[in-house]
Design a protein around this motif. Structure first.
Motif, PDB file in Angstrom:
ATOM      1  N   VAL A  23       2.172 -11.275   9.264  1.00 17.72           N
ATOM      2  CA  VAL A  23       2.683 -10.906   7.944  1.00 17.72           C
ATOM      3  C   VAL A  23       1.550 -10.256   7.156  1.00 17.72           C
ATOM      4  O   VAL A  23       0.559 -10.915   6.831  1.00 17.72           O
ATOM      5  CB  VAL A  23       3.216 -12.135   7.186  1.00 17.72           C
ATOM      6  CG1 VAL A  23       3.785 -11.724   5.832  1.00 17.72           C
ATOM      7  CG2 VAL A  23       4.263 -12.861   8.014  1.00 17.72           C
ATOM      8  N   PHE A  24       1.679  -8.978   6.853  1.00 16.46           N
ATOM      9  CA  PHE A  24       0.631  -8.273   6.125  1.00 16.46           C
ATOM     10  C   PHE A  24       0.596  -8.764   4.681  1.00 16.46           C
ATOM     11  O   PHE A  24       1.597  -8.716   3.970  1.00 16.46           O
ATOM     12  CB  PHE A  24       0.872  -6.766   6.170  1.00 16.46           C
ATOM     13  CG  PHE A  24       0.347  -6.124   7.427  1.00 16.46           C
ATOM     14  CD1 PHE A  24       0.308  -6.823   8.616  1.00 16.46           C
ATOM     15  CD2 PHE A  24      -0.110  -4.819   7.420  1.00 16.46           C
ATOM     16  CE1 PHE A  24      -0.176  -6.245   9.783  1.00 16.46           C
ATOM     17  CE2 PHE A  24      -0.598  -4.229   8.574  1.00 16.46           C
ATOM     18  CZ  PHE A  24      -0.634  -4.938   9.754  1.00 16.46           C
ATOM     19  N   SER A  25      -0.575  -9.220   4.259  1.00 17.88           N
ATOM     20  CA  SER A  25      -0.739  -9.798   2.934  1.00 17.88           C
ATOM     21  C   SER A  25      -2.032  -9.276   2.320  1.00 17.88           C
ATOM     22  O   SER A  25      -2.778  -8.518   2.954  1.00 17.88           O
ATOM     23  CB  SER A  25      -0.750 -11.331   3.036  1.00 17.88           C
ATOM     24  OG  SER A  25      -0.802 -11.939   1.766  1.00 17.88           O
ATOM     25  N   THR A  26      -2.302  -9.675   1.082  1.00 19.44           N
ATOM     26  CA  THR A  26      -3.538  -9.308   0.391  1.00 19.44           C
ATOM     27  C   THR A  26      -4.176 -10.563  -0.185  1.00 19.44           C
ATOM     28  O   THR A  26      -3.541 -11.622  -0.268  1.00 19.44           O
ATOM     29  CB  THR A  26      -3.263  -8.307  -0.742  1.00 19.44           C
ATOM     30  OG1 THR A  26      -2.378  -8.907  -1.700  1.00 19.44           O
ATOM     31  CG2 THR A  26      -2.629  -7.027  -0.202  1.00 19.44           C
ATOM     32  N   ASP A  27      -5.418 -10.449  -0.616  1.00 19.31           N
ATOM     33  CA  ASP A  27      -6.140 -11.640  -1.066  1.00 19.31           C
ATOM     34  C   ASP A  27      -5.463 -12.339  -2.242  1.00 19.31           C
ATOM     35  O   ASP A  27      -5.458 -13.568  -2.339  1.00 19.31           O
ATOM     36  CB  ASP A  27      -7.598 -11.293  -1.404  1.00 19.31           C
ATOM     37  CG  ASP A  27      -7.728 -10.123  -2.375  1.00 19.31           C
ATOM     38  OD1 ASP A  27      -6.717  -9.746  -3.005  1.00 19.31           O
ATOM     39  OD2 ASP A  27      -8.849  -9.580  -2.500  1.00 19.31           O
TER      40      ASP A  27
END
Length: 542
Positions: A23-27
């Motif tokens: 699952v592409f996520s960000t900080d």
């Protein structure tokens, strides 16, 4: 010829597929990661399916991890703590980005570091043998949402080694995934018989378009390899080459939409190693991935598998891909309606004259179907190779393209508002009085009837474990995410009205039951659970 039904009769005889879901996520997206962990990554109805489920057997080899680029300096400490607590975050050696190489870095990382649990239980069809079948590694620290079988095995005296995944899946974090549905489709595709003519692959060149669109395989699982016996042959000593997702086509491009697509292991391994692919990592990542598939040395054997019906945008998205939450029972009703209309049109085309059941509307210059078919169809549009389809076939009872969603009634309760987001539901089709409020008696009655007449999960899934929504995309707000969770994961298998009807059927013999229900229908009133036609008219239902 009707389309083969899903799921395939032999699904549960096949060993589960190994899925590594990234699952592409960000900080800064901690809240969204928390929602994923507590809903579709772990919920029994996501991992086991509808009804009694399968005790998690199908997704016993499905692992969900969050994929981040390098966090910003101010976020490093928080991400480190989150990694230590949840054991489900992967930090790639690349600056955070979407279309500047993150996807390629992810697949390159996966080619070395992606592992999933082995097949824990025996199945009538043994696991296939591929080139990567012997690769193994001791199990890693587990996440709380990892399969229960993996946790049970880890606590045993001799835990089994983990193996390479059959598929590596890329998912955007604004997508809601039903894991059992996804695994079932990919399991069947892995065991499917590849077409001998390569008809599921587009042309290998990435600079020229074919004069005619390629035929994309949508359900090759209907022909399985040696499922009738207990022996399994490999794909002629070749690993499966599968590129699976929602196929988007336009004048310039053909690609699997970026909200979710899957690559079989051999494709992942090739993407990571091929030097020419590394030169095509910048640009819209989903389009770049499609270019890679066309560059493969065996591009004609790469199977582009498109799933259209069960991947769509959230009802509130307002996009062309958006509509209400969809279930198999509604799809069957839509197909029946379309089949009836097409039957009339084919009769017209064959006879070159109108059947007795049809009439011609001189004002609209269209065929007027019988009263049971509410729409008129222009045969000149439908009976040509590029004719338009009737507008109602693309119409949603919930959403309208480029129009902000408005509930049918302004002050519905929480669960009633979720029911109004279900495609084809009675609640979504309420036509309220001009006040559009529950303040009027007629609107209150309509809402009460719609709620009582709703379908339970067993009816919506037609008694099957899988066969419904795979992905809901474009979930831009956490409120929308929770709406999706309530619609797809919660709710009773049988509503009160369905249970009451079932109790009566069980208490009465067939003759008595026939007398009870002749000419009657459920309207959901607690005081009057069954109403005749005359009573129905009095309650405003015609």
């Amino acid at each position: 010829m009707s389309a083969p039904s899903f799921p395939h009769d032999e699904l549960d005889t096949l060993p589960p597929a190994g899925l590594f879901v990234g699952v592409f996520s960000t900080d800064s997206a901690f809240e969204r990661r928390a929602l994923v962990r507590s809903t579709w990554a772990s919920h029994p109805r996501s991992r086991e399916g509808a009804g009694d489920g399968d005790d998690g057997v199908g997704t016993s080899r499905t692992i969900v991890r969050f994929i981040l680029g390098q966090p910003r300096k101010d976020w490093e400490r928080r991400i480190q703590l989150e990694m230590e607590e949840y054991h489900d975050i992967i930090i790639l050696p690349v600056a955070e980005n979407m279309n500047a190489g993150k996807s390629h870095t992810y697949f390159s990382w996966a080619s070395i570091n992606a592992w999933v649990p082995p097949v824990y239980m025996k199945t009538p069809v043994p696991p296939p043998l591929f080139s990567y079948s012997n690769a193994s590694k001791p199990p890693p620290p587990l996440a709380s949402h990892d399969p229960s079988d993996a946790w049970q095995d880890l606590s045993s005296p001799q835990p089994q080694a983990w193996v390479r995944p059959d598929f590596v899946v890329k998912v955007d974090d604004d997508a809601f995934v039903m894991l059992a549905e996804l695994e079932a489709r990919l399991r069947l595709e892995m065991h499917a018989k590849p077409p001998v003519d390569g008809s599921s692959s587009p042309r290998t060149t990435i600079h020229r378009r074919s004069d005619t669109p390629p035929r994309h395989n949508n359900g090759s699982y209907r022909k399985l390899l040696n499922v009738q016996t207990n022996t399994y042959s490999t794909f002629q000593d070749q690993d499966p080459l599968i590129y699976w997702g929602y196929l988007v086509t336009n004048r310039l491009h053909r690609f699997m939409a970026g909200e979710l697509y899957a690559l079989s292991w051999s494709l992942v391994d090739w993407v990571a190693r091929d030097p020419s692919v590394k030169e095509l990592t910048r640009g819209a990542e989903d389009k770049q991935t499609a270019k890679w598939m066309k560059m493969h040395p065996q591009a004609e054997k790469v199977r582009w598998i498109s799933e259209r019906c069960w991947i769509y945008d959230h009802p509130r998205a307002g996009t062309v891909y958006g509509h209400g939450f969809l279930f198999p029972s509604e799809v069957r009703r839509v197909r029946k309606s379309m089949s009836s209309a097409l039957k009339h049109l084919l009769q017209f085309a064959a006879s070159s004259s109108l059947p007795s059941s049809l009439s011609w509307d001189t004002e609209t210059q269209a065929i007027a179907l019988p009263s049971s078919d509410s729409e008129q169809f222009d045969t000149n549009e439908l009976l040509t190779p590029y004719g338009r389809t009737p507008a109602s076939w693309a119409q949603s009872s919930v959403s309208t393209f480029h129009v902000r969603y408005t509930p049918p009634v302004s002050d519905l309760g929480t669960l009633e508002s979720i029911e109004a987001l279900v495609e084809g539901s009675e609640m979504s089709s309420i036509q309220p009085d001009t006040t559009s409020s529950l303040s009027t008696t007629s609107t209150q009655d309509a809402v009460s009837r719609a709620w009582a007449n709703r379908e339970g999960r067993n009816a919506r899934y037609e008694g099957k474990r899988v066969g419904g929504t795979i992905v809901v995309h474009f979930i831009k707000q956490n409120t929308w995410f929770l709406e999706t969770a309530l619609a797809l994961l919660e709710g009773e298998d049988y509503t009160q009205a369905e249970s009451q009807k079932q109790d009566i059927l069980e208490d009465c013999d067939s003759d008595e039951t026939q007398n009870i229900f002749d000419g009657q229908r459920t309207i959901g009133s607690l005081d009057l659970p069954f109403a005749t036609y005359a009573e129905t008219v009095r309650y405003g239902r015609r």
